[in-house]
Write an enzyme that holds these catalytic residues in place. Sequence first.
Site, PDB file in Angstrom:
ATOM      1  N   ASP A 173      40.222  26.782  69.553  1.00 46.76           N
ATOM      2  CA  ASP A 173      41.604  26.418  69.885  1.00 46.76           C
ATOM      3  C   ASP A 173      42.454  26.300  68.621  1.00 46.76           C
ATOM      4  O   ASP A 173      42.111  25.574  67.684  1.00 46.76           O
ATOM      5  CB  ASP A 173      41.639  25.077  70.627  1.00 46.76           C
ATOM      6  CG  ASP A 173      40.945  25.139  71.974  1.00 46.76           C
ATOM      7  OD1 ASP A 173      40.587  26.246  72.410  1.00 46.76           O
ATOM      8  OD2 ASP A 173      40.756  24.075  72.585  1.00 46.76           O
TER       9      ASP A 173
ATOM     10  N   ASP B 188      36.531  28.224  64.384  1.00 50.34           N
ATOM     11  CA  ASP B 188      36.999  27.279  65.395  1.00 50.34           C
ATOM     12  C   ASP B 188      37.594  28.134  66.516  1.00 50.34           C
ATOM     13  O   ASP B 188      37.793  29.345  66.348  1.00 50.34           O
ATOM     14  CB  ASP B 188      38.056  26.362  64.762  1.00 50.34           C
ATOM     15  CG  ASP B 188      38.754  25.474  65.775  1.00 50.34           C
ATOM     16  OD1 ASP B 188      38.068  24.839  66.596  1.00 50.34           O
ATOM     17  OD2 ASP B 188      39.999  25.430  65.759  1.00 50.34           O
TER      18      ASP B 188
ATOM     19  N   ASP C 224      41.925  25.419  61.953  1.00 53.16           N
ATOM     20  CA  ASP C 224      43.350  25.130  61.822  1.00 53.16           C
ATOM     21  C   ASP C 224      43.672  23.673  61.524  1.00 53.16           C
ATOM     22  O   ASP C 224      44.822  23.335  61.245  1.00 53.16           O
ATOM     23  CB  ASP C 224      44.091  25.528  63.106  1.00 53.16           C
ATOM     24  CG  ASP C 224      43.693  24.666  64.291  1.00 53.16           C
ATOM     25  OD1 ASP C 224      42.477  24.498  64.521  1.00 53.16           O
ATOM     26  OD2 ASP C 224      44.586  24.170  64.995  1.00 53.16           O
TER      27      ASP C 224
END
Length: 228
Positions: free
Chosen positions: A17, A15, A178
């Site tokens: 961000d 991922d 995240d």
Amino acid sequence: MTKPTQGTIKAIIFDLDGTLIDSAPDLRVTANKILAAAGRRAVTLEEVQGMIGDGMPTLMTRCFRATGGLPAESEIKAHIRAFLEVYTGEDVEPEHLYPGAAETLEALKGAGFTLGLCTNKNYGPTMTILKKLNLAHYFASISGGDSVPGIRKPDPGHLVAVMQAIGIAPAAAVMVGDKIHDVSCAHGAGLKAIAVSFGYASMPMAELGADAVVDSLTEVPGAVARLA
């Protein structure tokens, strides 16, 4: 950092961000420009951190909802278009990289892993950021939130598209992210999931359901070795 070695896992999909970069400060600046033009209050960094993860249109919608409610549909669409026009990713700086990001990508690629990127950030700004931070060359496939029409995380199809592009079976790959979207997307696509503890998750790490949790990107090679 554990020396990366290949076992049954051949590919690692990241991922962006909240995983490789701390993008909240730049996103907040752009969002507040749009909000100010609409006569709304500014959003705080903490608010923006909790809004990231579902793509830039959803981020802008959440900003308006948090600062006085959604305007008419035509107005919010215009604000979203304005956000997408203003935000380019050009303001990102090297300090926005999480510690160990470039080092870990270099080590993994050097060890023979195929790397991919699956993000809900639009493809254009994603590429601007990756090129400015000298990260684009690490990835064999990069998919943004607008790369697959009508599909983005947590829809597993977003991640499946990346896997098809790199030509490696899901069972031989892991996703590093995240948020719950990354974990559920990974499991839905047949990949194992590693969660980073320092991103923008809106729930406790123990509830994400990840196969492993790391506190630093430099711990990813070791987690991959254990999962393999």
